[in-house]
Design a protein around this motif. Structure first.
Motif, PDB file in Angstrom:
ATOM      1  N   ASN A 141       0.828  -1.198   0.000  1.00 26.82           N
ATOM      2  CA  ASN A 141       0.000   0.000   0.000  1.00 26.82           C
ATOM      3  C   ASN A 141       0.871   1.259   0.000  1.00 26.82           C
ATOM      4  OD1 ASN A 141      -2.507   1.495   0.294  1.00 26.82           O
ATOM      5  ND2 ASN A 141      -1.867   1.876   2.411  1.00 26.82           N
ATOM      6  N   ARG A 160      -2.460   4.138  -9.251  1.00 27.61           N
ATOM      7  CA  ARG A 160      -3.730   3.912  -8.565  1.00 27.61           C
ATOM      8  C   ARG A 160      -4.685   5.079  -8.825  1.00 27.61           C
ATOM      9  NH1 ARG A 160       0.289   2.164  -5.027  1.00 27.61           N
ATOM     10  NH2 ARG A 160       0.001   0.066  -4.136  1.00 27.61           N
ATOM     11  N   GLN A 217      -3.908  -2.456  -1.971  1.00 28.80           N
ATOM     12  CA  GLN A 217      -4.488  -1.166  -1.607  1.00 28.80           C
ATOM     13  C   GLN A 217      -5.055  -1.310  -0.195  1.00 28.80           C
ATOM     14  OE1 GLN A 217      -4.298   1.634  -3.014  1.00 28.80           O
ATOM     15  NE2 GLN A 217      -5.961   2.927  -2.265  1.00 28.80           N
TER      16      GLN A 217
END
Length: 277
Positions: free
Chosen positions: A43, A118, A170
């Motif tokens: 992440n 992202r 994520q």
């Protein structure tokens, strides 16, 4: 057509998906060494590097790279789906890489740069795509007509491709794996007695477990079968696995099945089930 007019037979192309190692390790194919085989991007992390090395000291190696989607079936086999889930579509879009093709000098290496883009409000969870690396082979030089021999010379070149997963996280997704059932099989697809495990995975992340099966006859705990790594890739929920029986004296009875997390052995046993086979 007369066979004597041929000097060389065509190349044979074999594409082999390699997902057999959980840890970061090297895999070899047609003179190419790739490291790591499995890339995890945590992440907030945006970049990663995959190295492709030419093992040959005599000739350069050319290769091309593309992204593919593979999905695990209940028996553990990986197949290319005909249609993509929304998560699989996102996985293809957020992973970028460069270069897409290159030639590596003898004994040299090439770094493939992976970039993660992202989008805003990307849902938490795991996003997986596979990087397919295909070595390319130049066809053999065709001799002039005056050089054609009356014999047939076999010149078959095997090209092996590799597919290594790129896993993007994520948030901080988790997974849980439990033993649902098990059956003992005197004859199994392994060609030997085995115990067929039924495992369930829940959560937003793939799981990687090891399974140890103990006989508990007479209250004594005795290892009779083990499988060091059983992956259950997203979005699969139910996985079956044949675990070979290593103790030939075991013919049935009470057992204890224990699961451990391959990615974090310090957790110890994460799931267990007592039953009779």
């Amino acid at each position: 057509m007369n066979l004597s007019s041929f000097r060389t037979l065509s190349f044979v192309f074999i594409l082999t998906g390699l997902f057999m190692s959980l840890s970061a390790c090297s895999v070899f194919a047609d003179g190419i060494n790739i490291y790591p085989l499995r890339t995890e991007i945590k992440n907030g992390q945006r970049y990663a590097t995959i190295n492709v090395l030419n093992r040959s000291n005599d000739h350069p190696v050319s290769y091309s790279i593309s992204l593919i989607t593979m999905r695990m079936q209940e028996n553990g086999k990986l197949v290319a789906p005909e249609t993509f889930t929304k998560r699989e579509q996102i996985s293809q879009k957020i992973v970028k890489f460069s270069p897409k093709r290159a030639q590596i000098i003898p004994g040299g290496s090439q770094s493939v740069r992976v970039l993660i883009r992202r989008p805003p409000n990307l849902p938490d969870g795991e996003y997986m795509v596979y990087m397919k690396i295909i070595p390319t082979v130049q066809p053999a030089k065709t001799p002039a007509s005056s050089e054609v021999q009356t014999d047939v010379k076999m010149n078959i070149k095997t090209v092996v491709g590799m597919s290594c997963p790129i896993i993007v996280y994520q948030g901080d997704p988790t997974s849980q794996t439990t033993v649902v059932d098990a059956t003992m099989m005197a004859k199994s697809p392994l060609g030997k007695p085995a115990i067929k495990l039924f495992l369930d995975r829940t959560g937003g992340k793939s799981s990687y477990v090891a399974a140890n099966i103990y006989s508990t006859v007479g209250g004594e705990k005795k290892l009779i079968a083990t499988r060091r790594r059983i992956p259950i890739f997203m979005p699969l929920k139910r996985r079956t696995e044949f675990v070979p029986i290593t103790d030939v004296t075991f013919t049935g009875g009470p057992v204890l099945i224990e699961l451990t997390d391959v990615t974090d052995p310090k957790k110890g046993v994460i799931g267990s089930k007592k039953m009779t086979l």
